[in-house]
Design an enzyme around this catalytic site. Structure first.
Site, PDB file in Angstrom:
ATOM      1  N   HIS A 109       0.820  -1.224   0.000  1.00 52.86           N
ATOM      2  CA  HIS A 109       0.000   0.000   0.000  1.00 52.86           C
ATOM      3  C   HIS A 109       0.850   1.269   0.000  1.00 52.86           C
ATOM      4  O   HIS A 109       0.335   2.345   0.301  1.00 52.86           O
ATOM      5  CB  HIS A 109      -0.968   0.004   1.196  1.00 52.86           C
ATOM      6  CG  HIS A 109      -2.065  -1.020   1.059  1.00 52.86           C
ATOM      7  ND1 HIS A 109      -2.877  -1.408   2.108  1.00 52.86           N
ATOM      8  CD2 HIS A 109      -2.489  -1.724  -0.017  1.00 52.86           C
ATOM      9  CE1 HIS A 109      -3.748  -2.310   1.679  1.00 52.86           C
ATOM     10  NE2 HIS A 109      -3.525  -2.528   0.400  1.00 52.86           N
ATOM     11  N   SER A 177      -7.340  -6.484   9.996  1.00 50.62           N
ATOM     12  CA  SER A 177      -8.761  -6.776  10.236  1.00 50.62           C
ATOM     13  C   SER A 177      -9.373  -7.621   9.138  1.00 50.62           C
ATOM     14  O   SER A 177     -10.493  -8.100   9.268  1.00 50.62           O
ATOM     15  CB  SER A 177      -9.544  -5.464  10.372  1.00 50.62           C
ATOM     16  OG  SER A 177      -9.434  -4.715   9.170  1.00 50.62           O
TER      17      SER A 177
END
Ligand code: BJW
Length: 234
Positions: A109, A177
């Site tokens: 990212h 998550s």
């Protein structure tokens, strides 16, 4: 613990939480204070670049005040002492894995400490604040943006990541998550081959916890060093 040759690790914000870096979706996380569509999409950047420069300038400045924790240094020890290959894919844009001693981290990212020129595509190491008036060191256009993957953009290193996932004997997911793709789907890619052991280490069960063969729930700075000891047979 069984012997594994190629160990592939995916990390998320939870691995840096105990260093004092905010996560995204936990209580008090970044998405409680900022709208995703304002600060983490190309459209948000077009609408209000000043807000987006400021968001990343503040997070870059914060990096200078935090230190790697026991999870970062344990993964570096694994890389140094494992008698096989260790690949580290991180969704994090901080530099704590490198500062903890891991070399060759794949930042899927992007990285807070880099700026990319939208005019000439050059990428520059960047520790200070910058904005839409800062000239590119290569082409001098004032077209620098954070070297960050926003929603709707293609993550980096996807070919190398696919190769690593296709060759993993042990896949460990730490502190994520499991809400953001393609990273959230890596465990299924590994399991589809049926050849690798899969382990989740997270404070609590993630959205994808049921996809892992083994789950260990608790703080990464405690659980990761213990797990690395087990793998290395200490
Ligand atoms: C601890 C702990 C402690 C706390 N110890 N644990 C519909 C379906 C499927 C996909 C899509 C869809 N609609 C759109 C998509 C695609 C989209 C997506 O996934 N959207 C979802 C919201 C549904 N994805 C994209 O757009 C991506 N690009 C893409 O898909 O390109 C096309 C493509 C096609 C084919 C192949 C490949 C690609 C780009 C995603 C970009 C994500 N960008 C961000 C922000 C930029 C970086 C930044 O500003 O920092 O990246 S979003 C944000 O989420 C950030 C993170 O890297 C990412 C993941 O978050 P993470 O790390 O999991 O953090 P949290 O906060 O969510 O979780 C922390 C966890 O830690 C929690 O579980 C805690 O319990 C735990 N924890 N303390 C251990 N001490």
């Amino acid at each position: 613990m069984a012997k594994f040759d190629h160990i592939v690790i995916l990390t998320g914000a939870g691995v840096s939480a105990e260093s004092g870096v905010a996560t995204f979706r936990d209580a008090g996380g970044l998405w409680e204070q900022h709208r995703i569509e304002d600060v983490a999409t190309p459209e948000g950047f077009q609408r209000n670049p000043a807000l987006v420069y400021d968001f990343y300038n503040q997070r870059r400045a914060k990096l200078g005040t935090v230190e790697p924790n026991g999870a970062h240094t344990a993964l570096a020890r694994l890389q140094a002492e494992h008698n096989g290959r260790v690949t580290l894919i991180t969704q994090n844009v901080d530099n704590l894995h490198e500062r903890g001693g891991f070399s060759g981290v794949m930042h899927m990212h992007g990285e807070l400490t880099k700026a990319r020129c939208m005019a000439c595509a050059s990428v520059h190491q960047w520790m200070d604040a910058f904005d839409g008036a800062t000239p590119c060191p290569t082409c001098t256009h004032t077209a620098l943006r954070p070297h960050i993957v926003w929603f709707g953009e293609m993550p980096f290193h996807m070919d190398m990541i696919a190769d690593a996932l296709g060759d993993a004997d042990l896949f460990i997911s730490i502190g994520t998550s499991g809400n953001v793709y393609p990273a959230a789907g890596f465990v299924q890619e590994v399991r589809a081959r049926g050849a690798a052991h899969t382990v989740e280490i997270n404070l609590e069960p993630s959205a994808g916890a049921s996809l892992f063969a083994e789950c260990r729930h608790g703080p990464a700075a405690t659980l990761v060093p213990d797990f690395v000891d087990e793998i290395l047979g200490d």
